[in-house]
Write a protein that holds these residues in place. Structure first.
Motif, mmCIF file in Angstrom:
data_model
loop_
_atom_site.group_PDB
_atom_site.id
_atom_site.type_symbol
_atom_site.label_atom_id
_atom_site.label_comp_id
_atom_site.label_asym_id
_atom_site.label_seq_id
_atom_site.Cartn_x
_atom_site.Cartn_y
_atom_site.Cartn_z
ATOM 1 N N UNK A 147 0.851 -1.196 0.000
ATOM 2 C CA UNK A 147 0.000 0.000 0.000
ATOM 3 C C UNK A 147 0.888 1.249 0.000
ATOM 4 N N UNK A 148 0.653 2.115 -0.934
ATOM 5 C CA UNK A 148 1.585 3.217 -1.158
ATOM 6 C C UNK A 148 0.894 4.570 -1.180
ATOM 7 N N UNK A 149 1.703 5.607 -1.019
ATOM 8 C CA UNK A 149 1.168 6.961 -1.069
ATOM 9 C C UNK A 149 1.984 7.789 -2.056
ATOM 10 N N UNK A 150 1.272 8.483 -2.900
ATOM 11 C CA UNK A 150 1.926 9.472 -3.750
ATOM 12 C C UNK A 150 1.643 10.829 -3.115
ATOM 13 N N UNK A 151 2.678 11.429 -2.564
ATOM 14 C CA UNK A 151 2.492 12.699 -1.868
ATOM 15 C C UNK A 151 2.730 13.820 -2.874
ATOM 16 N N UNK A 152 1.692 14.089 -3.645
ATOM 17 C CA UNK A 152 1.811 15.008 -4.761
ATOM 18 C C UNK A 152 1.703 16.455 -4.299
#
Ligand SMILES: Nc1ncnc2c1ncn2[C@@H]1O[C@H](COP(=O)(O)OP(=O)(O)OP(=O)(O)O)[C@@H](O)[C@H]1O
Ligand SMILES: [Mg+2]
Lengths: 251, 481
Positions: free
Chosen positions: B316-321
Motif C-alpha cells: 500500500x503506497x502513497x503518492x504525496x503530490x
C-alpha cells in the motif's frame, strides 16, 4: 505447605541440586543464604517450573499436591509466586493489563468470576501504595525502562496483587537502596498471614533486620548444609562461608 | 459489440471445443474458465456496463497480454494458470431487500468467520457492505450516509448510478499498465466498493466492507475506489476472510484512494485469508495493488494487519503530490507454517514539506518467510521532505526467516530520512515470566506479540483492534520453538 525431599536437578547434564531437603510450614519465613553459584536461583527456578532443568531424583509437595507434576502456570495459579532476581521486560504490555490477565487466569482456574474493573483498579491503588510504587509505573509496559530498584518493587507489587500462598523472593534486596529495602520489607511483612509463607533468598543479613526469618538455611553445593534460627545469619555475615565449607568437608 | 450475449459466447466456445461448459449450480452462476476478449465482453455485458468501461477493460487486457508475471518478490509459488480460472461468479439471488432476506446459510458462514453481521449491525456506527463472490449482497446505513451526500455502494452500482465520478477517477492512481496484476484486475474486475465523501464532510461512522472468497476456483478481482473531496474525512475498514480450500485461489485486487486538498483517508485492513495447511497445501495468493494520492495538505494512512494468505504480495503506497501532504503506513504481517509474505510500502514524495511515516512489524513463525520491502522516493522538487521508517522483525522459531529490503531514492538534499530496524527472537524468558504469573503459554504469546505490535494496533479503530488482537493470537497458536 512445602516439602522438598532429596531433590536432585541438573541442567545441560550438570548436576546443580544434589539432594536438597527443606520443609516450610504455613506462617513461616525461611531465609536461604549461600555463596554465589551454590544453586539458590536454581532452586527457585525448579520450584517455579522452568523447563531447562531436569529433575533426576526427589520430590516436592506443595499444599499436599505433587508440585513437580504441575505445569509452570498451574503452579502459579495454585499459589506459588517467584519474585525474579532479574525481572523480565515485556514491551508494549502494560503492567495493569499483564496483572489483570494474570489475576483473571487464576480466578478462572479457581472457578471464580473475572475481577471487575472497579475492584481491580481499587486493588491497584491500594497495593501500589503499599510498596510505594509510583502509579505511573503501573500503566507503563512491564518493567520496560524501570530502574533496578523499581523492577524489584514491581515484583513485590505483583506479589501483593496476586496474593500467593508461597512466595519465593530471589535476591529481591540486591540493588536496592536502604529506603527501598525498607519499603520492600514492609510490603512483604504486610502480606504475611497465618496461611502464607515465604522463602527469602539473600546474601545480606541486612534484609533480615526487616523481614525477620523463623529459620535461616545455608545452601552450599546444591544442598542445605546448615539450618538455624535468625542468629545464624549474623554469624554468617561475620564469619563468611569458609567455616561452613570446612564443616561440610569434615563430615 | 456490447450486446454480445451469453448464447453467442456459448456457440463460440462450442466451436472451440470448450471442455468446461457453464458451471451453474444451485447457489451460484459462473462463466466458463479462461481469459480472452470474449470473456471480458461477457463480464461487461453481464454487468450492463457503458462502452467506455468495456474499452477500459479491453485496453487493459491488451496491456496485460504483453506483460510478464513479476518474480522479484521474495516468495516462491506455483504460478497461477490464468486460463484455468473463472473470472466471474455471482450468487443467483443478487440483492436482498432487507437483512432478513439474506440466506440463513450465508449468515451462518459469516458467523463462523467471526464477522457476524448481526453483531455488526448492533454496533451502531458501522455500515457494512458485504461482498460475497463479487456481488454485494447486503448494504446498510445507506440512508444515513446519503443524507450527508456520501456515496457508499458496490462498484457495479457506482458504474450505473455515478458513472461520471467513476470515469473521472478510475485508473488515475493505479494506471492499467502499472503492473501485471493491476492490468489483469483492470481487465476483469468483477465488483468491489465505491465511496465518495463530498467537500468538507466528515464521515460520521467507520465504513466497513468485508470481502471473502466463496466459490472454489473463482478468481477474485475486487476494485475499490475511494474519493475524499476537499477537506473531507473518512475511515474505511476492509476485512477479509476466506474459507478453507484445497486449491490455491488467486486474489488480485486494486484499491485506489484519492485524497483531495485538505482531505484525510484512513484505510484499515485486517486480512485473514486461508493461509494453506500446515504442509503448505492450499491457501490464497494475494497479489494486491493499493495506492493513494494525496493532494495539498491531504493525508492518507494505511494500517494493515496481515495474518492470512499462502502468498502475499502487497505494498500500500502513497503518492504525496501536494505540498504539505502526509502519508503513513502501519503494518503487522504475521507468517506461520509455510506462508510467504512480501509486503511493505512506497512513499513517493513529490510535493514540498511532505512527510511520511512507516512502521512495519513482521512476525515469522514455523518455516515461513516474511519480507519487508519499502521504497522512499524523494523527488528533485520535494524540498524539506521527511521520512521516518521503523522495521522490526520478531522470530518465533529458528526455522523461519525475516528479511528487510529498504530502498531509498533521494534526489533532493534537503530531505531528512531516518531508518531504524531490529530483529529479535521471542524471549523464552518473557514466556517463563508470564507462565510464572499464571498466564498459559498461548495467552503469554498473545500478550507478548500484541505488545510488540502495539504501535500499529493502536492505529486501528477500536472494534477492529480487538478483532486483530484475537487474530494475532490465533494465527500464532503453538508456534514457539
Ligand atoms: N546452563 C547451564 N549449564 C551449566 N551450568 C549452569 C547452567 N546454568 C546455571 N549453571 C550453574 O549452576 C550453578 C548454580 O547457579 P545459581 O544461579 O542457582 O546460583 P545462585 O546460588 O543463585 O548464585 P548467585 O548467588 O550468584 O545468584 C552455577 O554454578 C551456574 O554456573
Ligand atoms: Mg541467584
Amino acid at each position: 505447605m512445602l516439602k522438598i525431599q532429596n531433590l536432585h536437578a541438573e541442567i545441560d547434564g550438570k548436576e546443580i541440586l544434589k539432594g536438597l531437603n527443606l520443609e516450610v510450614k504455613a506462617g513461616e519465613v525461611h531465609a536461604i543464604m549461600g555463596p554465589n553459584g551454590a544453586g539458590k536461583s536454581t532452586l527457585a527456578s525448579v520450584l517455579a517450573g522452568k523447563e531447562d532443568y531436569e529433575i533426576t531424583k526427589g520430590s516436592v509437595e506443595f499444599e499436599g499436591k505433587d508440585l513437580l507434576d504441575m505445569e509452570t502456570d498451574e503452579r502459579a495459579k495454585e499459589g506459588l509466586f517467584l519474585a525474579f532476581q532479574y525481572p523480565v521486560e515485556i514491551p508494549g504490555v502494560s503492567n495493569i493489563n499483564f496483572l489483570r490477565t494474570a489475576i483473571n487466569e487464576k480466578r478462572e482456574y479457581l472457578g471464580q468470576e473475572p475481577i471487575s474493573a472497579k475492584d481491580f483498579m481499587a486493588m491497584v491503588r491500594e497495593r501500589s501504595k503499599l510498596v510505594e510504587l509510583d502509579s505511573k509505573l503501573a500503566n507503563r509496559s512491564v518493567n520496560v525502562g524501570f530502574s533496578g530498584g523499581e523492577k524489584k518493587r514491581n515484583e513485590i507489587f505483583q506479589m501483593a496483587m496476586l496474593e500467593p500462598k508461597l512466595s519465593v523472593l530471589d535476591e529481591t534486596d540486591s540493588g536496592l537502596d536502604i529506603d527501598a529495602l525498607r519499603i520492600v520489607a514492609k510490603g512483604v511483612n504486610a502480606l504475611k498471614k497465618e496461611d502464607t509463607a515465604s522463602i527469602v533468598i539473600t546474601h545480606y543479613q541486612r534484609l533480615l533486620d526487616y523481614i525477620v526469618p523463623d529459620f535461616v538455611h545455608v545452601l552450599y553445593d546444591g544442598k542445605i548444609v546448615k539450618s538455624g534460627p535468625k542468629e545464624l545469619a549474623l554469624e554468617l555475615e561475620e564469619k563468611g562461608y569458609d567455616w561452613i565449607k570446612e564443616e561440610v568437608v569434615n563430615h | 459489440m456490447a450486446d454480445y450475449t451469453e448464447n453467442e459466447l456459448a456457440k463460440d466456445l462450442e466451436n472451440k471445443e470448450y471442455e468446461y461448459g457453464f458451471t451453474t449450480n444451485i447457489e451460484s452462476e459462473k462463466i466458463p474458465n479462461g481469459l480472452n476478449e470474449d470473456i471480458i465482453r461477457l463480464i461487461s455485458s453481464k454487468k450492463n456496463e457503458p462502452d467506455w468501461l468495456l474499452e477500459f477493460r479491453l485496453k487493459s487486457f491488451k496491456m496485460w497480454e504483453q506483460m510478464e508475471e513479476p518474480d522479484w518478490a521474495h516468495v516462491k509459488y506455483q504460478k497461477p494458470d490464468f486460463q484455468g480460472i473463472s473470472y466471474y461468479a455471482a450468487p443467483k439471488k443478487q440483492k436482498y431487500e432487507s437483512w432478513d432476506d439474506v440466506d440463513p446459510e450465508m449468515k451462518e458462514t459469516m458467523s463462523k468467520l467471526g464477522i457476524s453481521l448481526e453483531e455488526q449491525k448492533r454496533l451502531t456506527g458501522v455500515a457494512v457492505d458485504f461482498v460475497m463472490d463479487s456481488v454485494s449482497v447486503a448494504t446498510s446505513f445507506k440512508e444515513k450516509l446519503s443524507e450527508l451526500g456520501i456515496i457508499f455502494c458496490s462498484f457495479s452500482e457506482a458504474v450505473q448510478e455515478h458513472p461520471d465520478l467513476v470515469k473521472k477517477y478510475l485508473g488515475t492512481v493505479v494506471p492499467q499498465s502499472d503492473n501485471f496484476y493491476a492490468a489483469l484486475n483492470s481487465a476483469v474486475f468483477s465488483d468491489g466498493s465505491f465511496c465518495y465523501i463530498p467537500k468538507g464532510v466528515k464521515c460520521p461512522m467507520e465504513l466497513s466492507t468485508y470481502f471473502r472468497i466463496n466459490e472454489a476456483g473463482t478468481g477474485q478481482f475486487e476494485r475499490t475506489l475511494l474519493i475524499a473531496d476537499e477537506n473531507a474525512y473518512v475511515s474505511y475498514l476492509e476485512g477479509c476472510t476466506a474459507p478453507q480450500r484445497d486449491e490455491n485461489q488467486l486474489h488480485a485486487a486494486v484499491v485506489e484512494l484519492i485524497s483531495l486538498d485538505g482531505a484525510e483517508i484512513k484505510y484499515s485492513t485486517v486480512q485473514n485469508w486461508f493461509p494453506g495447511d500446515k504442509e503448505g497445501k492450499g491457501g490464497v495468493f494475494n497479489f494486491v495493488t493499493k495506492r493513494g494520492i494525496c493532494h495539498k495538505r491531504a493525508k492518507i494512512s494505511w494500517t494493515q494487519v496481515e495474518t492470512g494468505s499462502a502468498v502475499t504480495w502487497k505494498y500500500p503506497s502513497c503518492i504525496l503530490k501536494g505540498d504539505d501532504s502526509v502519508g503513513e503506513f502501519y503494518s503487522v504481517a504475521v507468517t506461520n507454517n509455510h506462508q510467504m509474505a512480501d509486503t511493505g510500502t512506497k512513499m513517493i514524495h513529490l510535493g514540498k514539506n511532505t512527510k511520511s511515516t512507516i512502521i512495519s512489524k513482521g512476525i515469522s513463525a514455523g518455516k515461513s518467510q516474511n519480507s519487508y520491502r519499502g521504497l522512499v522516493k524523494i523527488d528533485r522538487k520535494a524540498d524539506n521532505a521527511r521520512n521516518f521508517t521503523q522495521c522490526d522483525s520478531l522470530l518465533m522459531t529458528d526455522r523461519c526467516g525475516a528479511h528487510t529490503f529498504p530502498y531509498i531514492e533521494c534526489e533532493n538534499p534537503t530531505a531528512q530520512l531516518e531508518h531504524e530496524a531490529t530483529t529479535s527472537k521471542i524471549g523464552e524468558d518473557q514466556i517463563f515470566y508470564c507462565l510464572q504469573r499464571g498466564i498459559d503459554e498461548e495467552k503469554a504469546i498473545g500478550l507478548i506479540v500484541n505488545g510488540y505490535c502495539k504501535d500499529v494496533l493502536n492505529k486501528l479503530p477500536m472494534e477492529f483492534a480487538v478483532e486483530a488482537q484475537k487474530l494475532l493470537t490465533i494465527s500464532l497458536e503453538g508456534s514457539v520453538g
